[in-house]
Scaffold this motif. Structure first.
Motif, PDB file in Angstrom:
ATOM      1  N   ARG A 104       0.821  -1.205   0.000  1.00 21.37           N
ATOM      2  CA  ARG A 104       0.000   0.000   0.000  1.00 21.37           C
ATOM      3  C   ARG A 104       0.863   1.267   0.000  1.00 21.37           C
ATOM      4  O   ARG A 104       0.577   2.208  -0.744  1.00 21.37           O
ATOM      5  CB  ARG A 104      -0.934   0.003   1.214  1.00 21.37           C
TER       6      ARG A 104
ATOM      7  N   GLU B 215       2.191   1.778  -3.396  1.00 24.66           N
ATOM      8  CA  GLU B 215       1.159   2.297  -4.283  1.00 24.66           C
ATOM      9  C   GLU B 215       0.979   3.803  -4.081  1.00 24.66           C
ATOM     10  O   GLU B 215       0.851   4.563  -5.051  1.00 24.66           O
ATOM     11  CB  GLU B 215      -0.162   1.566  -4.022  1.00 24.66           C
ATOM     12  N   ILE B 216       1.001   4.244  -2.834  1.00 26.66           N
ATOM     13  CA  ILE B 216       0.876   5.673  -2.545  1.00 26.66           C
ATOM     14  C   ILE B 216       2.101   6.434  -3.071  1.00 26.66           C
ATOM     15  O   ILE B 216       1.978   7.534  -3.619  1.00 26.66           O
ATOM     16  CB  ILE B 216       0.691   5.889  -1.030  1.00 26.66           C
TER      17      ILE B 216
ATOM     18  N   ASN C  87       1.694   6.950  -6.664  1.00 26.99           N
ATOM     19  CA  ASN C  87       0.670   7.978  -6.851  1.00 26.99           C
ATOM     20  C   ASN C  87       1.308   9.370  -6.735  1.00 26.99           C
ATOM     21  O   ASN C  87       1.048  10.268  -7.553  1.00 26.99           O
ATOM     22  CB  ASN C  87      -0.423   7.788  -5.794  1.00 26.99           C
TER      23      ASN C  87
ATOM     24  N   ARG D 288       3.461  10.208  -9.794  1.00 26.65           N
ATOM     25  CA  ARG D 288       2.681  10.575 -10.976  1.00 26.65           C
ATOM     26  C   ARG D 288       2.078  11.971 -10.872  1.00 26.65           C
ATOM     27  O   ARG D 288       2.041  12.723 -11.837  1.00 26.65           O
ATOM     28  CB  ARG D 288       1.539   9.570 -11.195  1.00 26.65           C
ATOM     29  N   ASN D 289       1.590  12.309  -9.669  1.00 20.22           N
ATOM     30  CA  ASN D 289       0.781  13.513  -9.510  1.00 20.22           C
ATOM     31  C   ASN D 289       1.464  14.630  -8.726  1.00 20.22           C
ATOM     32  O   ASN D 289       0.832  15.648  -8.444  1.00 20.22           O
ATOM     33  CB  ASN D 289      -0.537  13.146  -8.812  1.00 20.22           C
TER      34      ASN D 289
ATOM     35  N   ASP E 110      -6.371  11.300  -3.853  1.00 19.57           N
ATOM     36  CA  ASP E 110      -7.206  10.232  -3.287  1.00 19.57           C
ATOM     37  C   ASP E 110      -7.556   9.210  -4.360  1.00 19.57           C
ATOM     38  O   ASP E 110      -8.051   9.555  -5.442  1.00 19.57           O
ATOM     39  CB  ASP E 110      -8.478  10.840  -2.696  1.00 19.57           C
ATOM     40  N   ASP E 111      -7.280   7.945  -4.073  1.00 15.11           N
ATOM     41  CA  ASP E 111      -7.555   6.876  -5.036  1.00 15.11           C
ATOM     42  C   ASP E 111      -8.689   5.964  -4.589  1.00 15.11           C
ATOM     43  O   ASP E 111      -8.872   4.872  -5.153  1.00 15.11           O
ATOM     44  CB  ASP E 111      -6.287   6.052  -5.294  1.00 15.11           C
ATOM     45  N   ASP E 112      -9.432   6.409  -3.572  1.00 12.43           N
ATOM     46  CA  ASP E 112     -10.575   5.633  -3.061  1.00 12.43           C
ATOM     47  C   ASP E 112     -10.160   4.260  -2.563  1.00 12.43           C
ATOM     48  O   ASP E 112     -10.939   3.300  -2.620  1.00 12.43           O
ATOM     49  CB  ASP E 112     -11.669   5.483  -4.132  1.00 12.43           C
ATOM     50  N   LYS E 113      -8.931   4.152  -2.092  1.00 15.71           N
ATOM     51  CA  LYS E 113      -8.445   2.906  -1.514  1.00 15.71           C
ATOM     52  C   LYS E 113      -7.915   3.192  -0.118  1.00 15.71           C
ATOM     53  O   LYS E 113      -7.637   4.341   0.234  1.00 15.71           O
ATOM     54  CB  LYS E 113      -7.334   2.286  -2.366  1.00 15.71           C
TER      55      LYS E 113
END
Length: 430
Positions: free
Chosen positions: A331, A334-335, A338, A341-342, A347-350
């Protein structure tokens, strides 16, 4: 000069790439909340030397511990030989440390013995994983990439040690042929035993020696840059992770300061109300964890000793402490992607809860601390589980019925049972 320039480009590129990935991991860990782990420095140093350097907790399982020690010592000491390879590659020398004379012979002799022990240990580890199929190394969370990752590392180490011994064997034979540039130096107890398998042609021997040399150094640099995406990052992180261990007695849970302040204000109206507003009670996602929890996740070796000792897992429940750590690392990775990229987290709704770790898992835990006790690098999955439980209870009020009943009894009766305090001693009348 072309060879030296090529080596310099590869070496500097590998170091720069590793530093770039290391900075990302550091940034990801720093996304966690602050926690003080700098007290009692001498006690922490002692713990690090015993657990990380001394492998103290590994020896609860003697055979794998002994094999791991061979790999660990070999990895540390053979890196001294890597220093010579780097100097030779940058300056065009050959066995630059041979000026040490007898001391150099002893070093090469030791390196060869260790290289053979590392090779043999990795072969045995592969057999344990893939032929004997040791249970804790073949559970559901280790399928697909985690299994491939472990096998890749072992195969790579076998290939690197084989290349090292083959390089020395060719070098030894070239020395015997008095080839120019191949200084007579070193003692080769392992590689000298199979020089008879090598060709007698000088050009072929030079090709084998140079190919093995390049394969070994490029393989080590590739391995260095593979670490940030592998469970073998523990090679580096085990030391800070054990240094920053929780020194409190196992089983001691810290009260949430915000909750403590609220309760004190309720009991004593003269006290000022809590100054800071709490954004969230407990843990829903990895940003709610401390930086030490995230360091734990990156340090996890996936050895499964925690899961093998977990009474919930042993009795067939869904919980696996190893999976808790692997999910936390997945996790936070993954963050991190994120953010890459940004430029900042969108918020990725996860969340860690539900998307990675299920509620069935967190409520299966008995909070016995067996996983914490067994971990060879002092990782604490229980803190993460308790944080997730706090969120479910305090933010969502969705605790299982049995837990809710127990909490109500604690509030009303001052004990987990449904009996009033006045009735507690009634059993003595029976």
């Amino acid at each position: 000069m072309v060879s030296q320039l090529l080596f310099a480009i590869i070496f500097i590129g590998a170091i720069v790439f590793f530093c770039k990935n290391a900075r990302k991991i550091y940034r990801n860990i720093r996304l966690g909340k602050s926690v003080n782990r700098t007290d009692r420095p001498f006690e922490r140093l002692k713990l690090m030397f015993l657990v990380a350097f001394g492998q103290k907790k590994m020896f609860k399982r003697p055979l794998p511990a002994l094999l791991h020690v061979f790999v660990y010592i070999g990895f540390c000491i053979i890196n001294i030989e890597m220093l010579e390879i780097i100097i030779d590659g940058l300056f065009g020398t050959h066995r630059v440390f041979s000026v040490m004379g007898g001391g150099y012979n002893f070093l090469i002799y030791s390196f060869e013995i260790l290289a053979f022990l590392v090779l043999a240990s990795c072969v045995i580890f592969l057999i344990r994983r893939n032929v004997l199929k040791v249970k804790r190394l073949n559970q559901s969370e280790l399928k697909n990439w985690p299994k491939t990752d472990a096998d890749l590392i072992l195969i790579t180490e076998i290939a690197l040690m084989t290349a090292f011994l083959l390089m020395n064997a060719a070098d030894f034979k070239l020395q015997a042929l008095q080839t120019a540039h191949y200084t007579i130096a070193g003692s080769f107890p392992i590689s000298s035993s199979f020089v008879g398998l090598l060709p007698n042609d000088m050009d072929s021997l030079i090709f084998i020696e140079r190919f093995s040399w390049w394969f070994h150094i490029i393989g080590v640099l590739a391995f260095l840059n593979y670490l940030p995406i592998s469970k073998h990052l523990h090679i580096i992180l085990a030391f800070p992770n054990t240094y920053f261990s929780n020194l409190a007695p196992k089983g001691k849970f810290e009260n949430m300061s915000s909750v403590t302040a609220e309760v004190k204000a309720m009991l004593d109206p003269s006290l000022p109300p809590p100054s800071a507003e709490v954004s969230r009670f407990g843990v829903k996602d990895v940003q709610d964890l401390t930086w030490k929890n995230l360091l734990d996740a990156y340090t996890c070796t996936e050895c499964g000793r925690c899961t093998a000792a977990c009474p919930a897992n042993i009795t067939g429940k869904l919980l696996s402490p190893r999976k808790i750590m692997m999910d936390t690392r997945d996790r936070i990775e993954e963050i991190g992607k994120n953010i890459d990229r940004n430029k900042s987290f969108l918020d990725d709704d996860k969340a860690l809860l539900d998307n990675y770790i299920s509620r069935e898992e967190i409520w299966a835990c008995t909070s016995c601390n067996a996983c914490v006790e067994q971990c060879p690098v002092n990782i604490d999955p229980l803190q993460i589980i308790m944080g997730l439980r706090q969120y479910v209870v305090m933010e969502e009020s969705k605790a299982p019925t049995s837990i809710g009943a127990m909490l109500n009894n604690m509030e009303n009766n001052g004990a987990p049972w449904k009996y009033a305090q006045a009735d507690r001693a009634n059993w003595t009348n029976q």
